[in-house]
Design an enzyme around this catalytic site. Structure first.
Site, PDB file in Angstrom:
ATOM      1  N   PHE A 359       3.884  28.361  45.881  1.00 21.90           N
ATOM      2  CA  PHE A 359       2.973  28.759  44.804  1.00 21.90           C
ATOM      3  C   PHE A 359       1.914  29.763  45.261  1.00 21.90           C
ATOM      4  CE2 PHE A 359       1.133  24.341  45.532  1.00 21.90           C
ATOM      5  CZ  PHE A 359      -0.117  24.727  46.005  1.00 21.90           C
ATOM      6  N   HIS A 360       1.795  29.954  46.590  1.00 25.13           N
ATOM      7  CA  HIS A 360       0.969  31.090  47.024  1.00 25.13           C
ATOM      8  C   HIS A 360       1.703  32.418  46.793  1.00 25.13           C
ATOM      9  CE1 HIS A 360      -1.818  28.206  48.863  1.00 25.13           C
ATOM     10  NE2 HIS A 360      -2.685  29.203  48.834  1.00 25.13           N
TER      11      HIS A 360
END
Length: 533
Positions: A359-360
């Site tokens: 999700f980064h």
């Protein structure tokens, strides 16, 4: 601008917390003044995952609706301000509890970790405020429809309404969790809470949250980028179809975050995994549409050969370069998402730092780089300033620093996750365990990447401050592209939300009615609250 100011204050504070996190996880740094790691982690997650995104999205959407559907009426503007202040008050309440170390429960606020009731109430106010602000945006679009009967509404306003509709339906889940479970429990009105039910309600909201972040980036890609590169929107109807598909398939998929939860029947997990894979269709439609737009724009400028159009794109324009790098990185990010949502592969990476790396890439690169690129024209447009060549050059440097920092940090998170390193945890050598020694170099690499990302935040905030108050005064356009004359006429059904709402309700009922009934029927005694910090 009020929304955008709050967003970028959150960017600075949340980014600072993120830097402290990666330094601690490297094993070579300890937090001073008795600050706890999980306190810092909660600050990072809440400020960047919830506050930065929601406030920037609303600032952008208010500007987008008033630019394309007409100036907001006094009543609509008042609703927007009420929404803003309710959200801001909620943010202050939640932040105060985290800073007082009363709410170090991470941004997923998983029970049985129990925060102070003011924290839960604060985050509830953020959501309620977003409903009020979203209503103001929808009312302006409805007014346009009444004033222009039988006409296709402006694409950008339609997209805003889609995003707000999805957000409203999704946040009903987390509102129910907080109001009926977490608030009474944290106030001491009930002693125990059903953990599986609370997580299921959270993830009903939690995955749609990702698309609430992503769809404004798609708005920029579909409607703004074509104008910046000197092209036209490839297809109005394809863009609307993609957004409708996101509305339909972004909510009844939350159980794919719970594939290792024992209390949900595998057959229902299977249904939601299938629905999750449907979300890849609008993403692939978007990829096709964007590269078609790029190629047509390049060929209209005389590009020859298979990839000659690439040379015609404005690589020196930060308003294009930052979102384009976000698009490019969405390719590996999307592939990682398919791994996360696939039952067998999920068993390997579930709750490892692989997920954090994923999700980064999606939010902290694809979405945030697009927001940065949008800020380079939106802020000077709203402030009556000019995005100068010097600031544009800094924007290009900032994008490169961000991409390099994220490549180092995220790739090392993915690899470390495959080696079994857990997420959501402070540094530990796990009693000298051999497997923990294999993580050490990747944890140092994350600290290096995270430091570069913090430098990227400082460069961006310097540009932002210059664009707000110090850049030369002048006119900066709000670039909105025209539809390609070759595009097919948009079918009226794409704007008929009654049809799509019925389908959405049916999908949610199919995906969630029996699992939630089953959870309640077979509920254990429940858990008391724990405060482990």
């Amino acid at each position: 601008m009020a929304h955008i100011y709050v967003a970028f204050i959150a960017l600075f504070l949340g980014g600072t917390a993120g830097l402290l996190q990666v330094l601690v996880r490297s094993g070579h740094f300890e937090l001073p003044f008795g600050i706890g790691y999980y306190q810092v982690l909660t600050v990072h997650g809440v400020l960047l995952g919830l506050i930065l995104t929601t406030f920037f999205i609303y600032g952008f959407q208010i500007a987008a609706v008033s630019r394309t559907s007409g100036t907001l009426s006094n009543k609509q503007r008042l609703l927007g301000w009420i929404g803003f202040w309710v959200m801001t008050a909620g943010t202050a309440m939640a932040a105060a509890m985290v800073l007082l170390n009363e709410a170090s429960v991470l941004y997923t606020f998983y029970a049985p970790l129990q925060a102070h009731w003011i924290y839960y109430l604060g985050l509830t106010l953020v959501i309620v405020g977003s409903w009020i602000g979203g209503l103001a945006q929808a009312m302006r679009w409805i007014q346009w429809r009444k004033e222009n009967p039988k006409q296709t509404s402006p694409l950008l306003s339609f997209m805003v309404v889609c995003n707000n509709l999805m957000w409203f339906v999704a946040t009903l889940g987390v509102a129910a969790e907080v109001l009926f479970q977490l608030l009474p429990w944290s106030l001491g009105l009930v002693e125990r809470v059903d953990i599986l039910l609370s997580r299921t309600l959270f993830w009903y909201f939690g995955h749609a949250l990702v698309y609430f972040w992503l769809l404004p980036a798609y708005m920029v890609w579909y409607t703004i980028i074509p104008k910046i590169i000197g092209g036209k929107i490839f297809s109005d109807s394809l863009a609307r179809l993609a957004f409708i598909l996101f509305v339909l398939f972004s909510i009844p998929v939350g159980v794919h975050h719970q594939l290792t939860e024992p209390g949900i029947d595998p057959s229902w997990k299977y249904v939601q995994v299938v629905l999750t894979m449907m979300v890849s269709i609008p993403s692939l439609l978007t990829a096709f549409s964007m590269f078609a737009t790029f190629e047509l724009a390049g060929r209209s400028k005389g590009a020859k050969g298979l990839f000659g159009w690439l040379k015609k794109l404005p690589w020196g324009d930060a308003r294009f370069f930052a979102p384009f790098m976000g698009m490019l990185i969405f390719i590996p990010a999307g592939a990682g998402g398919i791994v996360n949502a696939s039952n067998q592969m999920n068993q390997l990476i579930h709750n490892t730092i692989w997920v954090t790396g994923h999700f980064h890439l999606t939010v902290a690169t694809t979405v945030i780089l697009t927001f940065f690129g949008a800020a380079y024209w939106l802020v000077p447009h709203l402030r009556g300033r000019v995005f100068t060549k010097e600031l544009n050059r800094l924007g290009i440097i900032q994008t490169i620093v961000w991409v390099v920092g994220m490549a180092i940090m995220s790739s090392s998170m993915h690899i470390e996750g495959l080696l079994g390193a857990p997420r959501r945890s402070a540094f530990s050598d796990y009693g000298g365990a051999e497997i923990a020694k294999t993580w050490a170099s990747y944890q140092v690499a994350q600290a290096v990447g995270g430091t570069l990302l913090f430098i990227g935040i400082i460069i961006f905030l310097y540009i932002f401050v210059k664009l707000c108050w110090f850049a030369p005064k002048g006119e900066e356009e709000f670039p909105i592209a025209e539809i390609s004359p070759q595009a097919e006429k948009t079918p009226a059904i794409l704007e008929n939300f009654k049809v799509w709402l019925v389908i959405l309700a049916a999908l949610i009922l199919i995906a969630y009615t029996f699992p939630i009934y089953d959870i309640i029927q077979n509920a254990p005694l429940g858990s008391k609250g724990f405060k482990l910090w």
